[in-house]
Design a protein around this motif. Structure first.
Motif, short mmCIF file in Angstrom:
data_model
loop_
_atom_site.label_atom_id
_atom_site.label_comp_id
_atom_site.label_asym_id
_atom_site.label_seq_id
_atom_site.Cartn_x
_atom_site.Cartn_y
_atom_site.Cartn_z
N SER A 142 -16.34 12.48 -1.32
CA SER A 142 -16.19 11.20 -2.22
C SER A 142 -15.29 10.08 -1.19
O SER A 142 -15.73 8.91 -1.34
N PHE A 143 -14.17 10.42 -0.53
CA PHE A 143 -13.49 9.45 -0.04
C PHE A 143 -14.37 8.82 0.93
O PHE A 143 -14.49 7.50 1.22
N VAL A 144 -15.06 9.68 2.00
CA VAL A 144 -15.88 9.29 3.05
C VAL A 144 -17.01 8.31 2.45
O VAL A 144 -17.17 7.10 2.86
N TYR A 145 -17.53 8.79 1.26
CA TYR A 145 -18.79 8.22 0.79
C TYR A 145 -18.52 6.82 0.42
O TYR A 145 -19.13 5.59 0.58
N ILE A 146 -17.38 6.80 -0.27
CA ILE A 146 -17.07 5.07 -1.08
C ILE A 146 -16.50 4.43 0.12
O ILE A 146 -17.08 2.86 0.25
N ARG A 147 -15.87 4.84 1.49
CA ARG A 147 -15.76 3.96 2.43
C ARG A 147 -17.00 3.41 3.07
O ARG A 147 -16.91 2.33 3.54
N ARG A 148 -17.91 4.41 3.49
CA ARG A 148 -19.14 3.95 4.02
C ARG A 148 -19.92 3.16 3.33
O ARG A 148 -20.61 2.19 3.87
N PHE A 149 -20.27 3.45 2.05
CA PHE A 149 -21.49 2.88 1.31
C PHE A 149 -20.97 1.93 0.24
O PHE A 149 -21.52 0.67 -0.07
N ASP A 186 -8.38 -0.22 1.61
CA ASP A 186 -7.35 -0.94 2.50
C ASP A 186 -6.88 -0.27 3.60
O ASP A 186 -6.72 -0.44 4.77
N ALA A 187 -6.78 1.09 3.59
CA ALA A 187 -6.23 1.99 4.43
C ALA A 187 -7.21 3.15 5.06
O ALA A 187 -7.02 3.85 6.08
N GLY A 188 -8.41 3.41 4.56
CA GLY A 188 -9.15 4.38 5.03
C GLY A 188 -9.24 5.62 4.48
O GLY A 188 -8.09 5.94 3.72
N ASN A 196 0.86 -1.36 -0.06
CA ASN A 196 0.01 0.02 0.07
C ASN A 196 0.89 1.38 -0.22
O ASN A 196 0.45 2.05 -0.55
N TRP A 197 2.02 1.12 0.57
CA TRP A 197 3.07 2.50 0.71
C TRP A 197 3.41 2.54 -0.98
O TRP A 197 3.52 3.88 -1.36
N GLY A 198 3.66 1.54 -1.75
CA GLY A 198 3.89 1.60 -3.19
C GLY A 198 2.83 2.35 -3.90
O GLY A 198 3.06 3.21 -4.93
#
Length: 316
Positions: A164-171, A239-241, A5-7
């Motif tokens: 969008s970051f939060v929406y994708i993570r939640r839904f 993967d990372a939030g 994930n760092w890559g």
């Protein structure tokens, strides 16, 4: 985050680090909505091709409502607003403003996600990263910051990314779908929406002369900085939030400056390496990486007998 994930994190920063220059060059021929439509069409085709090669399918119909919302906030709005903003302000300032995305994301995530509550460590790391970002781009070295309207357009783009970051993570994230499938659906939906909006609002008469420079810039912007980059982004969010994934925006200006020095012959001043170190260190703080360093001293473990017989305040 693990090493893989760092890559992904670093590659995404590099791809986005070139995007502001490509946007600036593309605007020589295309209007903002035309630019957003073009990069989304190219990006969607690239990701759909990757999806076919891996023999994956698009998400089921029941998720397309969420995907459409994610595409509006993650692609349609920010792509258009950044293009509008760079008509009236510099690419450097647009990069600085995008660096505020993690801070906005942290606030949105704190309201929407119980697992993303801000901690002292995260706040310190994110604030430190933003300070490092300012040092990297060195706004004191520029002649001006453009118009207020252009800057506000870029602020709106950064805020839209955060949502969008939060929406994708939640839904969407809880569905455990392949990141490539989500990205293909998101970019496809965004391309359709933007093409319709462009047709209705501005039409397709070009803003300037269609030469090789803006055309190639648009193609690279769509294929690399949109298609491949958003496949990496959605995987990082899953993967990372959202807060960690949005932290990539701190490194975007670092790569932008490096590309400018090596490819365009721009001058390198002291603030670039110093600010880069501050950014990386701040990200490590926000991720809690320093607490995992192998050379950190650890207290000697107590045996059950010693722990029972010796009061803690008597330990040396």
């Amino acid at each position: 985050m693990n090493l893989v994930n760092w890559g992904r994190f670093g590659l995404l920063a590099a791809l986005w680090g070139c995007s502001f220059a490509f946007i600036k060059m593309s605007l020589e021929a295309f209007a903002p909505l035309q630019l957003a439509s073009g990069r989304l069409i190219v990006g969607a085709l690239v990701v759909l091709g990757m999806l076919a090669l891996k023999r994956l399918t698009l998400p089921s119909r029941k998720l397309w409502g969420h995907i459409a919302v994610a595409s509006v906030f993650g692609n349609v709005i920010p792509f258009t607003l950044f293009a509008i903003g760079e008509q009236h302000t510099t690419a450097t300032i647009a990069g600085v403003i995008q660096g505020a995305t993690p801070l906005i994301t942290m606030g949105v995530a704190a309201l929407a996600l119980s697992e993303e509550r801000p901690t002292t460590r995260k706040v310190a790391g994110l604030v430190g990263g933003f300070i490092g970002l300012i040092v990297v781009v060195g706004p004191w070295n520029t002649d001006g910051f453009g118009t207020l309207g252009g800057q506000l357009a870029c602020v709106g783009a950064a805020a839209s990314y955060a949502v969008s970051f939060v929406y994708i993570r939640r839904f969407i994230g809880p569905q455990k779908l392949p990141a490539l499938s989500v990205t293909a659906a998101q970019l496809s939906a965004a391309a359709v929406i933007t093409v319709v909006v462009t047709t209705v609002m501005t039409g397709w008469t070009l803003h300037g002369d269609l030469t090789a420079k803006p055309l190639l810039s648009l193609l690279v912007l769509g294929a690399a900085s949109t298609g491949i980059a958003f496949a990496l982004l959605n995987r990082l969010i899953a993967d990372a939030g959202p807060t960690t994934a949005s932290g990539v925006n701190y490194l975007v200006p670092v790569f932008s400056v490096v590309v400018g020095v090596l490819a365009l012959g721009e001058p390198l001043t002291w603030n670039v390496p110093v600010g880069g170190i501050v950014v990386i260190a701040a990200l490590a703080v926000a991720e809690g990486r320093f607490s995992a360093l192998p050379w950190r001293a650890k207290p000697a473990p107590k045996t059950p007998v010693a722990a029972a017989r010796v009061p803690e305040k008597a330990c040396p």
